[in-house]
Design an enzyme around this catalytic site. Structure first.
Site, short mmCIF file in Angstrom:
data_model
loop_
_atom_site.label_atom_id
_atom_site.label_comp_id
_atom_site.label_asym_id
_atom_site.label_seq_id
_atom_site.Cartn_x
_atom_site.Cartn_y
_atom_site.Cartn_z
N TYR A 63 58.64 29.36 61.23
CA TYR A 63 59.48 29.78 60.10
C TYR A 63 59.08 30.37 58.44
CZ TYR A 63 57.01 25.67 58.13
OH TYR A 63 56.31 24.56 56.67
N CYS A 64 59.49 31.31 57.62
CA CYS A 64 58.98 31.38 56.22
C CYS A 64 59.75 30.99 55.57
CB CYS A 64 59.34 32.23 56.19
SG CYS A 64 59.98 33.66 57.11
N HIS A 65 60.11 31.86 54.53
CA HIS A 65 60.99 31.53 53.65
C HIS A 65 62.32 31.21 53.50
CE1 HIS A 65 62.16 31.30 49.11
NE2 HIS A 65 62.24 30.26 49.40
N GLY A 67 63.51 34.02 56.78
CA GLY A 67 63.65 33.64 58.01
C GLY A 67 63.47 34.93 58.11
N ILE A 92 63.00 28.03 55.99
CA ILE A 92 62.62 26.36 54.85
C ILE A 92 63.25 26.97 53.53
CG2 ILE A 92 60.73 27.16 52.91
CD1 ILE A 92 59.46 24.39 54.23
#
Length: 105
Positions: A63-65, A67, A92
């Site tokens: 995951y990242c901020h 996607g 996230i």
């Protein structure tokens, strides 16, 4: 494990079992603001140098901020021989809308 494709909903990501390696590919300052418990932080820019910290025989859910970076991470990991890969759709940010204990930024 990820029969339904590579895009996981926040609820599915939350409910992953302990066999899955949760991978956070954001920057350390982002990790300091908000994180999902149980994830290892390897920023996308360091992934090539630190890929050995992940077990290719176990599923990885990144995951990242929002996607985008996690999709790049999956492409890299696939090229490195990892087979069972998925990511948190919406990152996230989407997760924090489901779980208010995870701050939004």
């Amino acid at each position: 494990m990820f029969e339904q494709g590579i895009h996981l909903s926040p609820e599915t990501y939350r409910d992953l079992d302990g066999t899955v390696q949760r991978l956070d590919v954001r920057e350390p300052w982002e990790y300091d603001l908000a994180r999902i418990p149980g994830a290892v932080l390897i920023p996308l820019g360091e992934l090539a140098d630190r890929v050995g910290e992940l077990d290719p025989s176990r599923p990885v859910a990144a995951y990242c901020h929002h996607g985008t970076r996690s999709l790049y991470a999956l492409r890299f990991l696939q090229g490195a021989g990892f087979k069972d890969l998925a990511h948190l759709a919406g990152g996230i940010d989407a997760y924090s809308r489901m779980d208010p204990t995870v701050p939004r930024y």
